[in-house]
Design a protein around this motif. Structure first.
Motif, PDB file in Angstrom:
ATOM      1  N   ALA A  64     -88.169-123.698  -8.746  1.00 58.82           N
ATOM      2  CA  ALA A  64     -88.574-124.378  -9.232  1.00 58.82           C
ATOM      3  C   ALA A  64     -88.394-125.845  -9.622  1.00 58.82           C
ATOM      4  O   ALA A  64     -86.752-126.018  -9.274  1.00 58.82           O
ATOM      5  N   LEU A  65     -89.519-126.842  -8.796  1.00 60.13           N
ATOM      6  CA  LEU A  65     -89.353-127.603  -8.100  1.00 60.13           C
ATOM      7  C   LEU A  65     -88.477-128.745  -9.980  1.00 60.13           C
ATOM      8  O   LEU A  65     -90.329-129.074 -10.082  1.00 60.13           O
ATOM      9  N   VAL A  66     -88.017-129.111  -9.878  1.00 58.86           N
ATOM     10  CA  VAL A  66     -87.957-130.576 -11.339  1.00 58.86           C
ATOM     11  C   VAL A  66     -87.413-131.819 -10.690  1.00 58.86           C
ATOM     12  O   VAL A  66     -86.789-131.926 -10.137  1.00 58.86           O
ATOM     13  N   GLY A  67     -87.148-132.427 -12.106  1.00 58.84           N
ATOM     14  CA  GLY A  67     -86.789-133.902 -11.927  1.00 58.84           C
ATOM     15  C   GLY A  67     -87.279-134.914 -11.959  1.00 58.84           C
ATOM     16  O   GLY A  67     -88.474-135.151 -12.000  1.00 58.84           O
ATOM     17  N   LYS A  68     -86.785-135.535 -10.989  1.00 64.36           N
ATOM     18  CA  LYS A  68     -87.437-137.133 -10.901  1.00 64.36           C
ATOM     19  C   LYS A  68     -88.091-136.867  -9.211  1.00 64.36           C
ATOM     20  O   LYS A  68     -87.670-136.857  -8.339  1.00 64.36           O
ATOM     21  N   ALA A 115     -92.849-136.339  -7.591  1.00 61.92           N
ATOM     22  CA  ALA A 115     -93.662-136.859  -7.886  1.00 61.92           C
ATOM     23  C   ALA A 115     -94.584-135.145  -8.177  1.00 61.92           C
ATOM     24  O   ALA A 115     -95.331-134.982  -9.505  1.00 61.92           O
ATOM     25  N   ASN A 116     -94.401-133.938  -7.645  1.00 57.79           N
ATOM     26  CA  ASN A 116     -94.943-132.996  -8.509  1.00 57.79           C
ATOM     27  C   ASN A 116     -94.264-132.069  -8.552  1.00 57.79           C
ATOM     28  O   ASN A 116     -93.646-131.325  -7.741  1.00 57.79           O
ATOM     29  N   THR A 117     -94.080-132.030 -10.075  1.00 60.79           N
ATOM     30  CA  THR A 117     -93.103-131.150 -10.359  1.00 60.79           C
ATOM     31  C   THR A 117     -93.735-129.320 -10.869  1.00 60.79           C
ATOM     32  O   THR A 117     -94.938-129.311 -10.319  1.00 60.79           O
ATOM     33  N   GLY A 118     -93.370-128.245 -10.478  1.00 56.02           N
ATOM     34  CA  GLY A 118     -94.033-127.339 -10.743  1.00 56.02           C
ATOM     35  C   GLY A 118     -92.954-126.328  -9.291  1.00 56.02           C
ATOM     36  O   GLY A 118     -91.826-126.396  -9.394  1.00 56.02           O
ATOM     37  N   LEU A 119     -93.814-125.058  -9.290  1.00 55.40           N
ATOM     38  CA  LEU A 119     -93.352-123.910  -8.694  1.00 55.40           C
ATOM     39  C   LEU A 119     -94.278-123.841  -7.495  1.00 55.40           C
ATOM     40  O   LEU A 119     -94.994-123.339  -7.523  1.00 55.40           O
ATOM     41  N   VAL A 120     -92.980-123.787  -6.864  1.00 53.63           N
ATOM     42  CA  VAL A 120     -93.555-123.206  -5.702  1.00 53.63           C
ATOM     43  C   VAL A 120     -93.154-122.020  -4.369  1.00 53.63           C
ATOM     44  O   VAL A 120     -91.555-121.568  -4.669  1.00 53.63           O
ATOM     45  N   GLU A 121     -93.497-121.519  -4.068  1.00 55.64           N
ATOM     46  CA  GLU A 121     -93.446-120.596  -2.696  1.00 55.64           C
ATOM     47  C   GLU A 121     -93.230-120.748  -1.781  1.00 55.64           C
ATOM     48  O   GLU A 121     -94.404-120.839  -0.961  1.00 55.64           O
TER      49      GLU A 121
END
Lengths: 605, 227
Positions: A355-359, A361-367
């Motif tokens: 789960a790529l979050v924080g500051k 550009a592309n917040t979201g879920l990545v596999e």
């Protein structure tokens, strides 16, 4: 079966739903009906698409056109242009940061391009509430194979050989766990799916449960056959209502279709599942605490050994795996352990969801495949830091993970490398921080979380986290002393050493990694009474820059304490004695005339 | 019978027994606080931690809950164990400085400072009272509430319990709120009135080097406490 010329896949993951994707779906259906296209075009609500930053999202198939940030007003135009006239609407497409031309197709967008979808293969593709759609994409094929063609020992061997390791955090080889449980003679045996995901900023398990509940279910039936279990429990926290709902639907559908219950697929194998709702304690994610919780006791971890594989739920042999692990299992059985072996690194096989979050550009879920460099995740998939700010740290592994600095951006993401760097895989939260983040403040935040969520059994963890929080809080308030750092380090080490469960054994990490990589920030707080990032309220003050202030009075209006003085078109002044440092004035100012001062030592009052 | 090593000594124990029971049987002293022979092991005070394993892969476990294992290597008094024990005593003293049991332990293990702000709650959450109430008195009148820093021991809904028979077992077993330290009234949380000497070997070795394996008892290496 009815044929449609086009499918509109509306993301119905939690992120998009909260942005109003159900309203978009309704509007789409209404508009399509109005134009009498309902026999040609189908609207489907899918699980989380992953690109949560850009919700609500609609994907038009078979063209593969990706529409984002939709509003209900956009719908008639979209239907008219794209679906009637065949002209994709450029204004609703994704435009990468720092570029002008939109990228129409989903597969060309950087965020999706570098991902490798295995566990999430059905995300944004099928309606999770329809078992037929899951079956259409090879669903339950692996289960059929496992139940009719494979012996329990062969299944265990396959998983063992694939090199799959637990995705819940510690990375224990799944095959070994299964083998240990399979050789136990006591019956009944139990299976548990651990969906108690509590890390701040993490939503991997939630997404899998919402987007593809049948995959988890299928994995569990395969596991049941492997170890000889007759009953399974899916533990989902009550904060995940959508996941609970979709899992309940999935279980009902599987039962109706003879894929769960007595005599599955006519093979004589019997296995049934039950959902257990968690009450929301973070520590319930620890396996022995989870067992206690399922049994109806306080979620308090107990001593291992005996491991749950020997003595688990109600003293019976039990296998507990994470949601993501269970969802990986059908893929391995269907495509073979050799194929899975080929993905990832020497010791960490396969893919991992983050789960790529924080500051970012592309917040979201990545596999992504294991072994990918942090840089590729942050700058490749994530699109870098917004507002042209500098990368400072990435926090990996949830509250008890660690903060890694920019110099470790080329670190490969696998279990061993992350642990060696002081962080951990954890369940897969990644919080990106820019140069406006104070690392002491970050440590304080996570310690506060941990002192709340420690179960309170071990002195080392309960008192340790409280005392560490006390000390770090003192440092952020400018009353820290030089000796504090040694005490912090000692306390964090003992907390890791002496605690019973995984929570306590990692609770020192936020302190230890920030001390290891960002000691200079602690020093600045303690020695100079200065917060380099300008975050710690007691160590900064807001001042008006005379040369930039136009005297527009918007800061004055925003101030909740009425401590800004100045008349219209005159330079304003902030009365420091009354200021509560809320920062409202800085936000209100359109001329960047208010700044937090932190260069010199500010006397602590 | 299961055979393993404790402090270099080959020991035997029945399957299913704990490290602490074995140590007691062989006369090796391990300090405990939340343990009582008549109650289920809890593992909360972390005073009874011992170091298990060999080489670089060693870890600390609570001996009161850890079952004996064939071939295990156990050290009851390594430097790492003492470091943890001292910290636990320090942390608990800051919660209940009036406890004589804790003050005595502080003297025994040479804890001479409490670096934390004293928060005298007269309770260290060892859970002995809740366990004796449930297991021996069959009442379950008191129990843990909440978690983390909000944790406390009380009756359901903090109301007078219907099942409490006022038997006093909880008070009898409490290590913190009953037996008071009567030593000199120091202005810190520490009494240290009984502190006389401490073994010197941990300054030089990774384990206590005591004669007959009995930690800190033989007195051959003790020194006056450096102040």
């Amino acid at each position: 079966m009815k044929q449609y010329r086009s499918h509109l896949l509306v993301c119905a993951g939690t992120g998009c739903v909260s942005c109003g994707s159900f309203k978009i779906k309704e509007a789409l259906e209404k508009e399509i009906k109005k134009r009498n296209l309902q026999d040609e075009i189908q609207v489907v609500a899918t699980g989380c698409n992953g690109f949560c930053e850009r919700g609500p999202i609609v994907l038009v198939q078979p063209d593969g056109i990706f529409y984002q940030l939709l509003k209900v007003e956009d719908v008639p135009h979209l239907v008219e242009e794209h679906l009637v006239k065949g002209r994709p609407v450029k204004s609703l497409m994704y435009v990468p940061p720092a570029e002008k031309e939109p990228v129409p197709k989903m597969k060309d967008i950087e965020f999706f391009k570098h991902q490798r979808l295995i566990v999430l293969r059905n995300r944004g593709r099928i309606d999770p509430e329809k078992i037929e759609e899951y079956i259409a994409f090879d669903g339950y094929e692996a289960m059929g194979k496992a139940l009719s063609e494979m012996t329990p020992a062969a299944i265990v061997d396959e998983i063992l050989f694939s090199g799959l390791r637990g995705r819940g955090g510690a990375g224990f080889p799944t095959g070994k766990k299964w083998a240990a449980c399979a050789k136990e003679k006591a019956t009944p045996k139990y299976l548990i799916c651990n969906g108690d995901e509590g890390d701040p900023g993490a939503f991997m398990d939630r997404s899998v449960l919402e987007a593809d509940p049948h995959a988890v279910l299928e994995g569990m039936v395969i596991g049941a056959k492997a170890i000889g279990a007759s009953k399974g429990f899916i533990y989902i926290r009550h904060e995940y209502p959508l996941a609970l709902k979709r899992m309940a639907i999935a279980i009902d559908q599987a039962r109706e279709n003879g894929l769960l219950g007595q005599d599955i697929l006519g093979t004589g194998f019997a296995f049934d599942l039950e959902i257990v709702q968690g009450a929301g304690a973070f520590v319930s994610g620890e396996e022995t605490a989870l067992l206690a919780s399922v049994e109806g006791q306080i979620a308090m971890p107990r001593q291992r050994p005996p491991y749950p594989a020997r003595k688990g739920l109600w003293g019976q042999p039990t296998v507990i795996n994470n949601v993501e692990t269970w969802a990986t299992v059908p893929n391995i059985i269907r495509r073979g352990a050799d194929w899975f072996q080929g993905l990832g690194t020497e010791t960490s096989k396969g893919t991992k969801i983050f789960a790529l979050v924080g500051k970012i550009a592309n917040t979201g879920l990545v596999e992504v495949p294991m072994g990918i460099k942090l840089r590729d995740i942050v700058y490749g998939i994530g699109g870098g830091i917004p507002d042209k700010r500098d990368f400072k740290a990435i926090q990996i592994g949830g509250p008890s993970g660690g903060c890694l600095p920019a110099k470790l951006l080329d670190l490969p993401v696998d279990y061993e490398s992350l642990t060696a760097a002081g962080a951990m895989m954890g369940s897969g939260g990644m919080i990106v921080m820019d140069d406006k983040t104070c690392m002491v403040d970050v440590a304080k935040y996570f310690l506060n979380f941990l002192q709340d969520e420690s179960c309170g059994k071990c002195v080392s963890c309960r008192e340790g986290t409280q005392r560490m929080y006390e000390i770090v809080k003192g440092i952020t308030e400018g009353v820290g002393q030089e000796s504090d750092l040694d005490l912090l380090e000692e306390l964090a080490t003992v907390c890791k050493d002496a605690s019973m469960c995984g929570l306590g054994q990692t609770a020192g990490n936020p302190v230890l990694t920030t001390l290891r990589y960002f000691r200079h920030e602690y020093d600045a707080h303690i020695l100079d009474k200065r917060c380099p990032a300008g975050v710690c309220k007691k160590l900064i003050r807001y001042v008006v820059l005379a040369e930039k202030c136009t005297g527009c009075q918007s800061c004055k209006k925003a101030c909740p304490k009425d401590c800004i003085k100045g008349t219209l078109k005159d330079v304003h002044l902030i009365d420091q004695s009354n200021c509560i440092k809320c920062g409202a004035c800085k936000e209100a100012c359109r001329f960047e005339a208010i700044e937090e001062q932190r260069d010199e030592a500010i006397q602590v009052i | 019978m299961i055979t393993f090593r404790m402090n270099g000594l080959e020991v035997q124990a029945e399957e299913g027994s704990t490290l602490l029971e074995t140590a007691k049987f062989y006369g090796l002293e391990i300090p405990t606080l939340c343990h009582n022979d008549g109650l289920t092991p809890f593992g909360g005070c972390r005073l009874c931690v011992v170091e298990i394993g060999e080489g670089l892969r060693t870890k600390l476990v609570s001996s009161c809950t850890y079952p004996v294992e064939e071939g295990l290597v156990v050290r009851t008094d390594s430097a790492r164990v003492w470091k943890s024990r001292r910290m636990m005593i320090e942390l608990m003293l800051a919660m209940a400085p009036g406890s004589k049991i804790l003050q005595d332990m502080a003297s025994q293990f040479g804890v001479t400072q409490v670096r934390f702000k004293v928060r005298d709650t007269e309770c260290v959450m060892c859970g002995l009272c809740t366990r004796i109430c449930a297991e021996q008195m069959d009442a379950e009148a008191i129990g843990f509430q909440n978690r983390g820093h909000k944790r406390k021991i009380s009756t359901p809904f903090d109301m007078r319990s219907d099942v409490c028979r006022l038997c006093g077992a909880c008070m009898y077993i409490c290590p913190a709120c009953q037996l008071r330290c009567q030593g000199p009234q120091a202005d810190t949380a520490l009494c240290n009135g009984c502190l006389t000497m401490e073994p010197s070997c941990l300054d030089h070795y990774d384990d206590l080097q005591c004669w007959m394996y009995d930690a800190g008892r033989c007195g051959t290496c003790v020194q006056e406490k450096k102040s």
